[in-house]
Scaffold this motif. Structure first.
Motif, PDB file in Angstrom:
ATOM      1  N   VAL A 138       0.839  -1.201   0.000  1.00  5.27           N
ATOM      2  CA  VAL A 138       0.000   0.000   0.000  1.00  5.27           C
ATOM      3  C   VAL A 138       0.870   1.246   0.000  1.00  5.27           C
ATOM      4  O   VAL A 138       1.941   1.278   0.625  1.00  5.27           O
ATOM      5  N   LEU A 140       0.436   5.145   1.037  1.00  6.31           N
ATOM      6  CA  LEU A 140      -0.442   5.993   1.846  1.00  6.31           C
ATOM      7  C   LEU A 140      -0.102   7.451   1.564  1.00  6.31           C
ATOM      8  O   LEU A 140       0.952   7.949   1.971  1.00  6.31           O
ATOM      9  N   TRP A 149       2.368   8.034  11.488  1.00  5.96           N
ATOM     10  CA  TRP A 149       2.419   6.597  11.226  1.00  5.96           C
ATOM     11  C   TRP A 149       3.508   5.951  12.071  1.00  5.96           C
ATOM     12  O   TRP A 149       4.652   6.409  12.085  1.00  5.96           O
ATOM     13  N   THR A 205      -6.558  10.748   3.862  1.00  2.82           N
ATOM     14  CA  THR A 205      -5.491   9.941   3.300  1.00  2.82           C
ATOM     15  C   THR A 205      -6.031   9.100   2.153  1.00  2.82           C
ATOM     16  O   THR A 205      -7.104   8.502   2.272  1.00  2.82           O
ATOM     17  N   CYS A 206      -5.289   9.055   1.051  1.00  2.00           N
ATOM     18  CA  CYS A 206      -5.588   8.148  -0.056  1.00  2.00           C
ATOM     19  C   CYS A 206      -4.668   6.939   0.043  1.00  2.00           C
ATOM     20  O   CYS A 206      -3.443   7.096   0.092  1.00  2.00           O
ATOM     21  N   SER A 207      -5.254   5.747   0.054  1.00  2.00           N
ATOM     22  CA  SER A 207      -4.477   4.510   0.140  1.00  2.00           C
ATOM     23  C   SER A 207      -4.569   3.778  -1.189  1.00  2.00           C
ATOM     24  O   SER A 207      -5.650   3.310  -1.567  1.00  2.00           O
ATOM     25  N   GLY A 209      -3.959   0.604  -2.929  1.00  2.00           N
ATOM     26  CA  GLY A 209      -3.730  -0.789  -2.552  1.00  2.00           C
ATOM     27  C   GLY A 209      -3.571  -1.690  -3.761  1.00  2.00           C
ATOM     28  O   GLY A 209      -4.076  -1.404  -4.855  1.00  2.00           O
TER      29      GLY A 209
END
Length: 392
Positions: A138, A140, A149, A205-207, A209
């Motif tokens: 991922v 982030l 984090w 936040t854009c994850s 994946g």
């Protein structure tokens, strides 16, 4: 083409060799030119849509400190939430907002078929989904606000998660490293790295994946494809038999005969690898595309394309292709379907599978050849391509 900007001294090739699925990496301002534009209210509105997967995670006091609620939500619920310690997560936002889909253009150095989705999370102050582990890679990307984090790379067993929770949360978390991400920063995390992201104030936040199917899922897909496409209709036949003194015994010769049949199945399966392309492009159940109720013939499609000038890939469509010169055909895969072409397609399939918007003028020479016109018409009638004014 947009390119992810790695830290100085690290190229895409070096990232894949030294970091991908190996160790975390912090990237400062890696997406030059990208603007998210998504607001918290818009994300909350998406969470109220029954066709969009969403969830709320709340951290509470008491015996059950974490709670997950699943959408679709009534919009009134957001007025009743506390001022802090909760997170809203919405999956597949790239399938619904073109500006978020543009984020994926920065990741073409990784095969497209590995991409899964862009999940967007909005958190109030101290909001998080708890310390946990993901089974996939991922990226982030911090779009608004700040999030701290914390990670550790120690092995974690399933027995260590808090029991009787819908979420896989670790009860204890001792960080090895931590970073405070500002807007524009990005953190890459490999699979199975325990991490805990805590909002410091409101943040988004854009994850990005990536798909990571299990061995069980892959084996099941392989055998289903083998059974559907290649298994002979024959049944088990005994090897030469002799009277048995113990009729309840399974003799080695019978087991050997059964193994020989399975090995024949495996041999037949190796003769056609198209199952893999179908498997990795399959869409999620709630992101299916359906054929048009009023299909066009090739002449009508050609005329329509010329008038419209551009055609768009359906935002649910997953595309990939493979070249199979040994059998004389190349194959395009779209949402679990396969379309074959003669193996001299040149740049046609790379272009078709790469761009979400296709221009008539650029494709004109290919459109003059029946094999390519036929394929594009089929993709349109199957719903994978669409014109801007289509109503179905």
């Amino acid at each position: 083409m947009q390119n992810l900007q790695f830290p100085e001294g690290i190229s895409a090739q070096q990232f894949l060799a030294e970091y991908w699925q190996r160790k975390p990496l912090l990237l400062h301002n890696p997406l030059p030119g990208f603007e998210c534009g998504l607001e918290a209210d818009e994300l909350a509105g998406m969470a109220c849509d029954e066709n969009i997967e969403s969830r709320l995670v709340l951290e509470k006091d008491g015996a059950t400190p974490w709670e997950a609620r699943y959408g679709p939500f009534d919009e009134a619920i957001f007025a009743d939430l506390p001022e802090s310690h909760w997170t809203l997560l919405v999956q597949d936002v790239d399938k619904h907002l073109p500006e978020i889909a543009g984020l994926l253009d920065y990741f073409h150095f990784i095969p497209d078929w590995r991409l899964d989705d862009v999940m967007v999370s909005y958190a109030t102050d101290q909001g998080s989904v708890g310390p946990h582990i993901d089974d996939y890679d991922v990226f982030l990307y911090q779009t608004k606000g700040r999030r701290r984090w914390k990670i550790h790379t120690r092995d974690v067993s399933e027995e260590e998660f808090i029991p009787d929770l819908e979420l896989r949360i670790l009860p204890e978390f001792e960080a090895e490293q931590e970073w405070l991400l500002e807007p524009g920063d990005m953190l890459y995390l490999p699979p199975n790295v325990a991490h805990w992201g805590i909002a410091e104030g409101e943040c988004m936040t854009c994850s990005v994946g990536f798909r990571a199917p299990s061995m069980h899922e892959m084996a099941t897909a392989w055998f289903e494809a083998a059974l559907d496409d290649r298994m002979p209709p024959q049944r088990y036949r005994d090897p030469p038999l002799k009277p048995q003194t113990a009729p309840g015994e399974i003799l080695p010769s019978s087991l050997d005969e059964f193994k020989a049949l399975l090995e024949e199945c495996l041999h037949r399966g190796r003769q056609n690898d198209r199952w893999f392309g179908r498997f990795v492009t399959e869409a999620k159940e709630h992101l299916q595309i359906y054929p048009r109720t009023k299909p066009l013939n090739e002449k009508a499609f050609h005329n329509r394309f010329r008038e419209q000038a551009v055609i768009h890939r359906h935002h649910y469509a997953r595309m990939a292709f493979s070249r199979n010169e040994h059998d004389g055909y190349d194959t395009l895969y779209v949402n679990g379907q396969d379309y074959t072409l003669p193996s001299d397609t040149g740049d046609f399939l790379p272009v078709l599978s790469h761009y979400r918007v296709l221009h008539f003028g650029y494709l004109q020479e290919w459109l003059e050849q029946p094999v390519y016109l036929s394929l594009l018409c089929r993709l349109y009638n199957d719903g994978h391509l669409q014109f801007g004014d289509d109503t179905e």
